[in-house]
Design a protein around this motif. Structure first.
Motif, PDB file in Angstrom:
ATOM      1  N   ILE A  97       0.760  -1.170   0.018  1.00 26.80           N
ATOM      2  CA  ILE A  97       0.017   0.117  -0.137  1.00 26.80           C
ATOM      3  C   ILE A  97       0.788   1.169  -0.002  1.00 26.80           C
ATOM      4  CG2 ILE A  97      -1.465   1.154   1.302  1.00 26.80           C
ATOM      5  CD1 ILE A  97      -2.679  -1.396   2.603  1.00 26.80           C
ATOM      6  N   LEU A  98       1.913   1.413   0.785  1.00 23.19           N
ATOM      7  CA  LEU A  98       2.889   2.349   0.849  1.00 23.19           C
ATOM      8  C   LEU A  98       3.775   2.458  -0.372  1.00 23.19           C
ATOM      9  CD1 LEU A  98       3.803   4.350   3.186  1.00 23.19           C
ATOM     10  CD2 LEU A  98       5.487   2.951   3.717  1.00 23.19           C
ATOM     11  N   PHE A  99       4.025   1.383  -1.095  1.00 25.71           N
ATOM     12  CA  PHE A  99       4.700   1.538  -2.352  1.00 25.71           C
ATOM     13  C   PHE A  99       3.672   2.063  -3.277  1.00 25.71           C
ATOM     14  CE2 PHE A  99       5.818  -0.886  -6.249  1.00 25.71           C
ATOM     15  CZ  PHE A  99       7.305  -0.250  -6.465  1.00 25.71           C
ATOM     16  N   THR A 100       2.430   1.923  -3.514  1.00 26.78           N
ATOM     17  CA  THR A 100       1.433   2.433  -4.055  1.00 26.78           C
ATOM     18  C   THR A 100       1.469   3.621  -4.038  1.00 26.78           C
ATOM     19  OG1 THR A 100       0.116   0.034  -4.158  1.00 26.78           O
ATOM     20  CG2 THR A 100      -0.725   1.854  -5.215  1.00 26.78           C
ATOM     21  N   PHE A 101       1.464   4.156  -2.833  1.00 26.77           N
ATOM     22  CA  PHE A 101       1.224   5.682  -2.638  1.00 26.77           C
ATOM     23  C   PHE A 101       2.407   6.397  -3.174  1.00 26.77           C
ATOM     24  CE2 PHE A 101      -1.480   5.362   1.540  1.00 26.77           C
ATOM     25  CZ  PHE A 101      -2.468   5.358   0.642  1.00 26.77           C
ATOM     26  N   SER A 102       3.698   5.903  -2.984  1.00 22.95           N
ATOM     27  CA  SER A 102       4.939   6.307  -3.434  1.00 22.95           C
ATOM     28  C   SER A 102       5.113   6.643  -4.879  1.00 22.95           C
ATOM     29  CB  SER A 102       6.264   5.509  -2.790  1.00 22.95           C
ATOM     30  OG  SER A 102       6.176   5.411  -1.559  1.00 22.95           O
ATOM     31  N   ILE A 103       4.456   5.490  -5.624  1.00 23.27           N
ATOM     32  CA  ILE A 103       4.617   5.200  -6.789  1.00 23.27           C
ATOM     33  C   ILE A 103       3.741   6.233  -7.773  1.00 23.27           C
ATOM     34  CG2 ILE A 103       4.428   4.155  -9.039  1.00 23.27           C
ATOM     35  CD1 ILE A 103       7.002   3.397  -7.573  1.00 23.27           C
ATOM     36  N   THR A 104       2.822   6.450  -7.034  1.00 26.47           N
ATOM     37  CA  THR A 104       1.538   7.493  -7.460  1.00 26.47           C
ATOM     38  C   THR A 104       2.324   8.851  -7.242  1.00 26.47           C
ATOM     39  OG1 THR A 104      -0.077   6.097  -6.634  1.00 26.47           O
ATOM     40  CG2 THR A 104      -0.759   8.341  -7.057  1.00 26.47           C
ATOM     41  N   LEU A 105       3.025   9.114  -6.135  1.00 23.18           N
ATOM     42  CA  LEU A 105       3.344  10.564  -5.855  1.00 23.18           C
ATOM     43  C   LEU A 105       4.681  10.787  -7.006  1.00 23.18           C
ATOM     44  CD1 LEU A 105       3.595  10.666  -2.102  1.00 23.18           C
ATOM     45  CD2 LEU A 105       2.236  11.858  -3.783  1.00 23.18           C
ATOM     46  N   VAL A 106       5.353   9.745  -7.356  1.00 23.21           N
ATOM     47  CA  VAL A 106       6.540   9.854  -8.185  1.00 23.21           C
ATOM     48  C   VAL A 106       6.172  10.223  -9.526  1.00 23.21           C
ATOM     49  CG1 VAL A 106       8.482   8.648  -9.528  1.00 23.21           C
ATOM     50  CG2 VAL A 106       7.909   8.317  -7.069  1.00 23.21           C
ATOM     51  N   ILE A 107       4.956   9.697 -10.044  1.00 26.24           N
ATOM     52  CA  ILE A 107       4.305   9.714 -11.299  1.00 26.24           C
ATOM     53  C   ILE A 107       3.825  11.145 -11.244  1.00 26.24           C
ATOM     54  CG2 ILE A 107       2.568   9.082 -12.889  1.00 26.24           C
ATOM     55  CD1 ILE A 107       2.909   6.313 -11.875  1.00 26.24           C
ATOM     56  N   LEU A 108       3.270  11.610 -10.218  1.00 21.65           N
ATOM     57  CA  LEU A 108       2.768  13.048 -10.114  1.00 21.65           C
ATOM     58  C   LEU A 108       3.797  13.998 -10.349  1.00 21.65           C
ATOM     59  CD1 LEU A 108      -0.230  12.660  -7.722  1.00 21.65           C
ATOM     60  CD2 LEU A 108      -0.413  13.473  -9.826  1.00 21.65           C
ATOM     61  N   GLU A 109       4.918  13.695  -9.636  1.00 23.68           N
ATOM     62  CA  GLU A 109       6.188  14.685  -9.422  1.00 23.68           C
ATOM     63  C   GLU A 109       6.462  14.748 -10.873  1.00 23.68           C
ATOM     64  OE1 GLU A 109       9.708  16.372  -8.723  1.00 23.68           O
ATOM     65  OE2 GLU A 109       9.507  13.937  -9.719  1.00 23.68           O
ATOM     66  N   SER A 110       6.758  13.475 -11.538  1.00 19.07           N
ATOM     67  CA  SER A 110       7.371  13.848 -13.050  1.00 19.07           C
ATOM     68  C   SER A 110       6.443  14.420 -13.943  1.00 19.07           C
ATOM     69  CB  SER A 110       7.446  12.073 -13.316  1.00 19.07           C
ATOM     70  OG  SER A 110       7.948  12.408 -14.667  1.00 19.07           O
ATOM     71  N   PHE A 111       5.190  14.286 -13.722  1.00 19.48           N
ATOM     72  CA  PHE A 111       4.231  15.033 -14.513  1.00 19.48           C
ATOM     73  C   PHE A 111       4.170  16.663 -14.299  1.00 19.48           C
ATOM     74  CE2 PHE A 111      -0.088  17.143 -14.855  1.00 19.48           C
ATOM     75  CZ  PHE A 111      -0.443  17.007 -16.004  1.00 19.48           C
TER      76      PHE A 111
END
Length: 517
Positions: free
Chosen positions: A218-232
């Motif tokens: 669950i934590l990993f999913t949150f982190s990856i979502t944030l990485v994708i948003l940050e990249s965007f």
């Protein structure tokens, strides 16, 4: 071979993270159902609540300070431009320990509020860095145009500057969010149940590593979502005009009471999050005397230096290989996959620790079964788990992205003609990398080394889980002493971490100053 080497390294780095998916679907003796019916919702709610609160508070502190030090001239501006980064030097868990040690002298506050304040004061430099950078790049012509329309400075900031800066500011806020959701030391100290603390409680309290992995996911999913948003949002930052006049063209002098107000506003966060904690530490050390710097202390310092240096060199080596081969084979889609390693820095240390541990358990079982099959000998000792190799492996997953991104940014500025000239002289890729790219990238390599070195010194969850038995580093010693409420005795090691943390802050400031010239 040259094309397959980075793919091989990529698989080695990404393998432990892939193993999380394997363990995700293993039966866990109803642990998941138990977690869902009891604490899982609290973990998720607390994680989201803390992340959003810290993100907003950090922006509230950082954005006005960034605008103040960019747009206006006032007393001490040159000092505050770099000094506002100093809170980076103190990990949030240290700040929590230090203020807890004087809790009798300050008013008592709710633990959630205390954690939000501590994390915001420690992490606001991320938003400050991004905001200041984008404010410096905004064309003064936009401000002049707003003035000709009789707009006040406040309206100009609100209607012109803020909308243009929004992607950069949001990018900094997302980094704050990533750090908050992965934080273990601070939230554990304040006894707040989040996903990061839930991983350890499920693992050590309930004895279920599979349950801990499921929470990690669950934590990993949150982190990856944030990485994708940050990249965007990072991509959206590039929309300003190409010719950017220097920001000094629109700097304005503050006079009278305003210059003193600006001084106080900039001094306040530095005072609370850096100067005062440092004074408390020095007072504690003075009261302890020289006995705090005993033989054991220096042994732990030397050990921390050694493992941090080796870890940083390993990350630099892997990052350099990735960036050189990406430069040379830029059209190869498989090699471009290596950019996924940039996710490593965003993944909390607790997740990396669990993924490395479970992967090494598989490999240890494989080695044991192989020796039994081939040599009829049962090798019961762990070969990979609980060794220094496991710790270094976790560091390389987490911190290689720093050296890769830094080398990649510098590499993009090197003309392709240099590589073509090397090829015409019959030089191989490794000869080109060693004799041409390495000397050209020495500044970025040095800065990356310092940043990774200090990050490893401060790193807590992965080192704590993966270290060999009775192997203490300076951050673990500080955590153990503070957890036992021996905060005064933790001061020498805390001072050591802070002093090392100042080095990258100063280096990055002077590097940016050099770039401006």
């Amino acid at each position: 071979m040259n094309k397959f080497l980075p793919i091989f390294l990529f698989l080695i780095i990404i393998f432990p993270l892939l193993s999380l998916f394997y363990h995700l679907f293993l039966p866990a003796q109803n642990i998941w159902a138990h977690l869902r019916s009891t604490v899982l919702n609290i973990y998720i709610f607390n994680t989201l609540f803390l992340s959003l609160s810290v993100m907003l508070c950090s922006a509230f502190i950082a954005v006005p300070l960034a605008w103040l030090t960019t747009k206006y001239n006032f007393l001490g501006k040159k000092f505050f431009e770099w000094a506002l980064f100093l809170p980076f030097a103190i990990p949030s868990y240290l700040l929590a320990y230090i203020y807890y040690s004087i809790k009798e002298n300050i008013f008592t506050i709710n633990s959630y509020l205390a954690a939000i304040i501590i994390l915001s004061l420690s992490l606001y430099p991320y938003v400050y860095l991004f905001s200041k950078q984008v404010f410096q790049e905004i064309s003064p012509t936009l401000i002049y145009a707003s003035k000709t329309l009789n707009q006040s400075e406040l309206k100009t900031f609100w209607k012109v500057i803020l909308p243009l800066s929004r992607p950069a500011i949001f990018s900094g806020m997302l980094l704050v969010c990533m750090e908050t959701i992965g934080d273990f030391g601070t939230v554990d100290f304040f006894s707040i149940d989040t996903l990061a603390t839930g991983i350890f409680r499920t693992w050590f309290g309930l004895g279920s590593i599979t349950g801990a992995i499921q929470i990690s996911f669950i934590l990993f999913t949150f982190s990856i979502t944030l990485v994708i948003l940050e990249s965007f949002f990072r991509k959206k930052m590039v929309f300003y005009q190409k010719q950017i006049p220097h920001s000094s063209y629109f700097e304005k002098n503050l006079n009278g009471v305003y210059k003193y107000l600006a001084f106080i506003l900039c001094l306040a966060p530095i005072l609370v999050s850096f100067i005062l904690p440092l004074i408390i530490i020095f007072v504690n050390i003075y009261q302890l005397g020289m006995k705090s710097f005993d033989k054991e202390f220096f042994e732990i310092v030397f050990r921390s230096f050694k493992i941090s240096s080796i870890g940083a060199l390993l990350c630099i080596f892997i990052g350099m290989i990735f960036s050189i081969l990406k430069k040379i084979h830029s059209k190869n889609k498989l090699i471009n996959l290596n950019e996924i390693i940039s996710f490593g820095y965003a993944i909390p240390g607790a997740i990396i620790a669990i993924s490395v541990l479970t992967s090494f358990k598989i490999l240890d079982n494989l080695i044991e079964n192989t020796t039994l099959f081939l040599f009829h000998f049962e090798y019961k000792d762990l070969i990979l788990s609980g060794t220094i190799f496991a710790v270094l492996y976790a560091y390389s997953i987490r911190f290689t992205s720093i050296s890769f991104q830094s080398a990649n940014a510098s590499m993009n500025k090197i003309s392709p003609s240099i590589e073509w000239a090397s090829k015409t002289l019959g030089k191989s890729i490794f000869q080109t990398g060693y004799k041409i790219y390495l000397p050209l990238l020495k500044n970025s390599i040095f800065i990356s080394f310092i940043i990774i070195f200090v990050d490893i010194i401060k790193e807590l969850p992965a080192t704590m889980v993966l270290r060999p038995f009775n192997y203490e580093t300076i951050s673990i010693k500080t955590y153990n002493l503070a957890s036992d409420e021996r905060l005064k005795e933790a001061s020498p090691s805390a001072l050591f971490i802070i002093l090392l943390g100042i080095i990258p802050v100063i280096l990055i400031y002077f590097y940016n100053q050099k770039k401006k010239k």
